[in-house]
Structure formats: C-alpha cells, structure tokens
Design an enzyme around this catalytic site. Structure first.
Site, short mmCIF file in Angstrom:
data_model
loop_
_atom_site.label_atom_id
_atom_site.label_comp_id
_atom_site.label_asym_id
_atom_site.label_seq_id
_atom_site.Cartn_x
_atom_site.Cartn_y
_atom_site.Cartn_z
N ASP A 459 -14.15 -9.62 19.99
CA ASP A 459 -12.86 -8.97 20.20
C ASP A 459 -12.63 -7.90 19.13
O ASP A 459 -13.29 -7.87 18.08
CB ASP A 459 -11.75 -10.02 20.17
CG ASP A 459 -10.54 -9.63 21.01
OD1 ASP A 459 -10.43 -8.44 21.39
OD2 ASP A 459 -9.71 -10.51 21.29
N ASP A 527 -6.04 -8.22 29.25
CA ASP A 527 -5.39 -9.50 28.95
C ASP A 527 -4.45 -9.93 30.06
O ASP A 527 -3.98 -11.07 30.07
CB ASP A 527 -4.60 -9.38 27.64
CG ASP A 527 -5.48 -9.37 26.41
OD1 ASP A 527 -6.66 -9.77 26.52
OD2 ASP A 527 -5.01 -8.97 25.34
#
Length: 691
Positions: A459, A527
C-alpha cells in the site's frame, strides 16, 4: 508478424505489427520526422510519403516530429527541454546512425554543438499492435571535466519518453479517466480543444485523479467500430501527458513522460537517463478492440506471472479495522476457509504500536502484546485450513510516532525551514536514498522468509509534500528516483522469493499503472467496495487493464462506504468480473448468507478461467468474457435481449444451466433473452458453451 525495416535512399524506417504500420524518416535537417501510424504499408509505400513541414511563421509548431524540441521556428509542445551551462537552450540534431535488432530499433542523435546525445528506442512484438517507445539521454562530455561546456552538467527541464502523432482529421475526441479516492477511473469522452490540453499527476504516484493513458479518435468510434489511437505511460510516479490540436492543420500530437512541470534536474558528464516506456496502439476495432489489444499486451509483455489463476482472497480490514488479534483472525479464517477462500490476508494493525493510524508505521515487527508468540502460530493455523497466507504492508511510509522515525528523522521527504506535513498522520520515506532502499528490502526479505509469506498487499496512502532532500545538490531527482527505488525493492524481493505474489495498492487505485503491474500480480483499484459504484470504476479500469489484474471484493451490506443496501448475489456478481475477493465481516454473516456465498465462490472458480483469461467485451449493462469454447456474461439492471459479441456466427452455443441451445448468428443479431431476479439491484451470470 512484426519487423523493422529501413530504406537507405530516403532514410525511412518502417515498423510493422500484425495489423498496423508505423513510419518515420530522418529528414535533410537530421530531425526524425513522423510519417505514418495506421493501417499496413510496405516500405516502398512509406518511402514515398511526404514529411509534414509545418508552417514556417510565428505560428509554427513541433507537430510531425518524433521528439519535439526547443529551437528554431518551433512553438508547439516540446518533449525535451534542456539548458546548458552557458545559458543556451534548445537542440539542433545530428543523426549518427541506427541499429535494428529483430523488432527493436535504436536511432542515434546528438546535438550539433553541446555534449548531449539521445537514443530513440522503438520495440514491436509479433503478437501485438502495441509499439513501445522510450529514449535515453546521455551527457557525452568528459566525467570530471574542466567545468566548461563539456564538463558541466546539463539542466533537464522536461524529458518525455515519446511524442505520438495522429492524423489531424482524427484528433477530434479524447478519452481518458478522472476520479478521486473511492471514485477512481471514471471514463470521460470529450471534444479535443484546439491548443494544448495537459493531463498530469503532481502527487508522486500516478494518482486517483487521472490515469496515465489517452485515447484519440475522430469522434465516430464506439465499442465495436472506428479508428482509435491510444497511448499508455508505464510509470508509477508523477507524470504528464500533453495533447496538442494544431489549428494549422498539422498532426494531433501527444507527448508524455515522467515528472510534472516545474521539476528540473541535472544530467552530469558521463551520465545517462532512460525514460519509462510510453507505448502506443492503433486499432480499427473501436474502443473494445483497443482495450482487448491492451489486455493482450499486458498479459504477454508486462505481467510477471500472467498465466497464474488469481486466487480467491479474503482480507480482514473491513471486518476488524485496527483490532487485529490472533483469536479474531483465526475466527475469520475458519469462516473464510469454509467459503472456499484460497488466500487469507491480514491487513493493517498487526505490527508495532499500530492500534490506530497515528503510530507504528515503519516498525515492522509483530505487535508484542497482540502477538506475543509472533505470527508463526497464526500462519500455521491458516495453512492448516488449506489457505495461503498474506500480509498488508506500507513500506514507503512512517509515522512520526515510530521507533523508525525517532532513529532516522532524515529519512523522510523534507525541506529545511518548512513544516513536515502529515497526511493520515504519515510521512513519506525517501526511496531515492540507497540506505532507505536497503532497509526496506532487508525487513521485507526477513519477513517473507520467516513465514514463507505467500502474498503481500503493498500500500501507499499519501501524496508527496515537502519533496526535498537537504543533503542533495540535485534534490528534484528524487521524484523519479523514489519510484525507481520502489521498483528495485519489489524486483529484488520477487527475485529472492519467486513464489511471492504482490498486490499493488495506493489508497485504493492511486497507483494503478503499467509500471506497477510489471512488478505485481493485480491491483486494488478502489477502497470503495459498493457494487453499484464499482460498475463505473471497473468500466473505466477495463479500458486499458485486463480483468485478471483487477481486485474486486464482495463486502457487507449496508456498504461501509456508501450505506447502500444490495443483495449478496449482486455484490458477488459485480466482484466476479475481476479477481474475486471477500472483505466483509464474516462473523456477522448469517448461515444463509454463508451458504449462498459458498455457492457463489464455487461458481466463480468454475468461470474463473474464462473471466481471467478470456477476451473481454463491454456490453449494455453487462460484461462478456470469451474463450474458444466458453462464454460468460455478467449482467445487471433489467430484463432485455442482450446482443453478444465476438461469437462464431455459424456455431451453436448451449446454456450450461438450462441446456437451451442458441445459434451464434442469432445471439449476435438479436441477443440473449435475460431474465433477472425481481429484486433491488438484480443481476445474473450466464454460462454458454460452444458445441
């Protein structure tokens, strides 16, 4: 078939792909001029093409040049901007020859006076119409010279990888994506304005707000018909693509590369700089044909392991947040295994003092209170359930509240006399520093080796600010060198652990690009897991990137991001359009939901070879995947007759669920009758097999 050929009399090069041709010529002025990018030509035909000479007036542009530069009567978009030690700018090329090696062409140029050399790189492949382009700059002066023209550094103000030329009459409409966090890759098609249009990211990553690609057409293309020229930059840092529609009638020009305006760096004597690839493709098959061409290219020439079936993933983030404990993860793993999940990923919160987003980043040892015996027992239990084990990591970040930052405050991006801006309570580690790169590889290598970690979710949750390095006299190089440092760590890690999978992520889809996909197996594109929102996000992503690279989760209802309530079946169906994952809180799912999910996972595994490896067709509120003998259609919205695509008209197809038979010609011309459930957000999966 692909090849590169050369006509010495006219100094014309012809690049041939299976269905297209690309031609350029070294002019009498030694400038590489563009001739043709489109349908097939022979070398003799290309040699007769005229060179666009622009308008020699105050309105002249760089249109028609393979690499636009500053100098002479040029006032268009420059791909290369340089400044020499004496204050002079611009380039006057001298052609120094070329090399052809199979499908590779290298054209050698140098400045007539200053110590600047340039190599233009072109590559074609026998199985693709995509042409790869890049360039290498070299300072040809003596290393450690006397500080004069030969020994002084050259200031690089802009260095794009390539400039692409589209026929002026076709440079009418632009296709690209816009977006934001939780709303990435929203497709836009707009008329191309005259003058210059700039698409860019200044964030240090390719970004949520745009993706580094562009399509150009005459305004008449659709999913199945029309000429489309497309360009994709293989880069994961800041970037810039500039399109110019020339009012003088010259070619429509698209120049692109790494970096953004305002960044300068120096090329030192003896040093060379290679740009990322800025690839292009011409297609007569409309936007759908263009996408399938890019999908095949990504599978054949970008992905590290393209033929590996992407596993069904469970990720614990939405279930647990920061509350990561062995007991909680074990309970989720037991339910995930019962659904048929193949890879269990423990997300953020397993390390250091990471009980919120305010602390712990950079301290990559298991939290001693939550995991007093380390990760080993949990890993063993997950494997005993028949699943592989994965971990979330964010190697490029640290919190101010971390042992790492307290020990190495100079490792983060910062400038003297300026605040260190924290976004999400994070600071960015400077991966242009060799010591930071070595540290990152070291702990990742130990972590993966200690537990034979099967998968990492890499990430990157914030943009660059205060992007300086006070100890460096050429600090702005870090915008490029940081990305190269990230690449180097992942490359070394995968070389040391050949079985390791990596999923790219940057706060969702903030770094979904060909540069990262060359090092990862798939990408977390947003997301936002709301199935309704995902339809548009996945539609935009599919313009360039194939389904096997698209991580897609079925999560809880109401959705944690939007609050929207949708049936479990619909959530799974939309996620089954890519690499299926599950992200909900399974401890709250009822027995009926778990049973239904188990059946849907089994169905996905059955259609996975078609979805992940078949050709993709975007239809009316549906997406279709096609292999030689199988068809999968995922549809939503309403009952209707859905016309399919790509089938053999003379063939017959049977519905694997009902046994009904259909003629290919009828499915193409009249469609497949869809009967969707009578519920909110109805959807269905249809499986056909060619007889």
């Amino acid at each position: 078939m692909s090849s590169v050929s050369f006509d010495a009399t006219s100094r014309t090069f012809l690049l041939t792909t299976p269905a297209t041709s690309y031609a350029l010529r070294i002019g009498a002025d030694d400038v590489p001029h563009h001739l043709h990018w489109g349908g097939p030509l022979t070398l003799n035909q290309a040699a007769t093409l005229p060179v666009y000479d622009g308008v020699i007036s105050s309105f002249a542009s760089t249109a028609g040049e393979e690499l636009g530069v500053e100098g002479g009567p040029r006032f268009g978009v420059p791909s290369l901007l340089v400044r020499y030690a004496d204050g002079s700018r611009g380039v006057e090329w001298v052609h120094e020859g070329h090399e052809i090696d199979g499908g590779r062409l290298r054209v050698y140029l140098r400045d007539r006076h200053y110590p600047l050399a340039c190599t233009l790189h072109y590559t074609v492949h026998p199985d693709s119409d995509v042409i790869e382009r890049s360039l290498t700059l070299r300072h040809s002066g003596p290393d450690g010279g006397d500080g004069g023209e030969g020994g002084a550094a050259i200031e690089i103000l802009r260095c794009d990888a390539a400039a692409w030329c589209v026929p002026a009459t076709s440079g009418v409409r632009l296709s690209h994506t816009v977006g934001q966090w939780s709303g990435e890759t929203q497709l836009r098609r707009t008329e191309a304005p005259y003058a210059e249009t700039v698409f860019t990211s200044r964030r240090g990553v390719s970004g949520h707000f745009g993706n580094p690609w562009l399509m150009v057409d005459a305004g008449d293309a659709d999913e199945s018909h029309g000429d489309v020229w497309s360009m994709v930059l293989a880069w994961s840092g800041s970037w810039r693509i500039t399109a110019q529609r020339d009012h003088t009638g010259g070619p429509f020009t698209v120049s692109g590369g790494a970096g953004h305006e305002g960044l300068t760096w120096r090329l030192r004597p003896g040093e060379q700089h290679r740009t990322p690839v800025f690839a292009g493709q011409f297609s007569t098959g409309g936007f759908g044909g263009t996408s399938r061409g890019w999908h095949a290219y990504v599978a054949g020439h970008v992905l590290p392991r393209p033929d590996e079936p992407r596993p069904v993933v469970y990720n614990s983030w939405e279930a647990t947040g920061w509350d990561v404990t062995p007991h909680g993860q074990r309970a989720l793993a037991e339910r995930a295994a019962g659904l048929g999940v193949e890879l269990f990923v423990v997300d953020d919160g397993w390390f250091g003092a990471r009980t919120s987003d305010r602390a712990g980043l950079g301290d990559w040892d298991p939290n001693p209170e939550r995991f007093p015996d380390g990760l080993g027992p949990l890993v063993k239990e997950i494997r005993a359930l028949g699943m592989r084990f994965g971990l979330w990591v964010e190697p490029e970040m640290t919190n101010a509240d971390s042992d790492l930052y307290r020990a190495h405050p100079d490792w983060v991006l910062h400038m003297p006399h300026r605040r260190r801006t924290e976004l999400r309570h994070q600071l960015v580690l400077d991966f242009s520093r060799p010591d930071v790169v070595e540290w990152a590889f070291g702990w990742l290598d130990r972590l993966v080796a200690a537990h034979a970690v099967d998968s990492l979710k890499w990430d990157m949750n914030r943009a660059f600010t205060e992007a300086g390095r006070p100890s460096s006299p050429d600090a702005e190089r870090l915008w490029t060198d940081h990305t190269r440092g990230v690449y180097a760590v992942i490359d070394r890690l995968r070389a040391a652990h050949p079985g390791l999978r990596v999923e790219g992520c940057a706060g969702g889809g903030g770094r979904a690009d060909l540069g990262m996909l060359a090092r990862t197996d798939q990408t977390w594109i947003s997301d936002n897991t709301d199935a309704t929102d995902r339809i548009a996000i996945q539609h935009g992503y599919s313009q360039i990137y194939p389904a096997r690279t698209m991580s897609a989760w079925a999560t809880d209802s109401p959705n944690p991001y939007t609050g929207r309530t949708t049936p479990l079946r619909h959530r799974f169906h939309i996620a089954m359009a890519g690499a299926l994952g599950i992200g909900g809180d399974l401890s709250r799912w009822s027995d009926a939901e778990l049973s239904e999910a188990r059946g849907l996972v089994a169905q996905y595994k059955e259609i996975r070879p078609v979805v992940q490896f078949g050709e993709q067709y975007r239809l009316d509120d549906a997406v279709q995947y096609l292999t030689d003998d199988r068809v999968v259609v995922i549809a939503w919205g309403r009952d209707r007759d859905l016309r399919l695509a790509g089938l053999a008209p003379a063939a017959r197809y049977t519905d694997e669920a009902t046994g009904a038979e259909h003629h290919g010609a009828a499915l193409l011309a009249h469609g497949l009758r869809l009967r969707l459930p009578k519920e909110d957000a109805p959807s269905t999966v249809v499986r056909l097999r060619r007889l």
